[in-house]
Design a protein around this motif. Sequence first.
Motif, mmCIF file in Angstrom:
data_model
loop_
_atom_site.group_PDB
_atom_site.id
_atom_site.type_symbol
_atom_site.label_atom_id
_atom_site.label_comp_id
_atom_site.label_asym_id
_atom_site.label_seq_id
_atom_site.Cartn_x
_atom_site.Cartn_y
_atom_site.Cartn_z
ATOM 1 N N UNK A 1 0.836 -1.205 0.000
ATOM 2 C CA UNK A 1 0.000 0.000 0.000
ATOM 3 C C UNK A 1 0.866 1.248 0.000
ATOM 4 N N UNK A 2 1.919 1.258 0.797
ATOM 5 C CA UNK A 2 2.825 2.418 0.826
ATOM 6 C C UNK A 2 3.504 2.588 -0.526
ATOM 7 N N UNK A 3 3.927 1.500 -1.144
ATOM 8 C CA UNK A 3 4.558 1.580 -2.455
ATOM 9 C C UNK A 3 3.579 2.062 -3.514
ATOM 10 N N UNK A 4 2.342 1.605 -3.462
ATOM 11 C CA UNK A 4 1.330 2.055 -4.421
ATOM 12 C C UNK A 4 1.032 3.539 -4.251
ATOM 13 N N UNK A 5 0.957 4.021 -3.026
ATOM 14 C CA UNK A 5 0.729 5.451 -2.795
ATOM 15 C C UNK A 5 1.891 6.281 -3.291
ATOM 16 N N UNK A 6 3.113 5.794 -3.077
ATOM 17 C CA UNK A 6 4.294 6.499 -3.567
ATOM 18 C C UNK A 6 4.306 6.559 -5.090
ATOM 19 N N UNK A 7 3.986 5.438 -5.736
ATOM 20 C CA UNK A 7 3.956 5.419 -7.200
ATOM 21 C C UNK A 7 2.851 6.344 -7.738
ATOM 22 N N UNK A 8 1.699 6.364 -7.091
ATOM 23 C CA UNK A 8 0.626 7.256 -7.520
ATOM 24 C C UNK A 8 1.032 8.719 -7.385
ATOM 25 N N UNK A 9 1.715 9.060 -6.317
ATOM 26 C CA UNK A 9 2.153 10.450 -6.156
ATOM 27 C C UNK A 9 3.176 10.832 -7.216
#
Length: 62
Positions: A40-48
């Motif tokens: 989830x943290x990696x997905x949020x980082x990639x989205x940002x």
Amino acid sequence: MPLLRFLLHLFLFIGALAAASVLVLSILLMLRFPPLLLAVVLACWMLSRVLRLLRPDQGNPT
């Protein structure tokens, strides 16, 4: 008309309660399974990063 308003408020309350319970359950799952938290943290980082790339420059108003 009051019955319709009551049903609307009832469905809004049920929806808010369901959303809150899903949020709490997802947080508990992320704390129980650390790889899920990492995903989830990696997905949020990639989205940002993607949103930062797609955002137009501040100097260019178009």
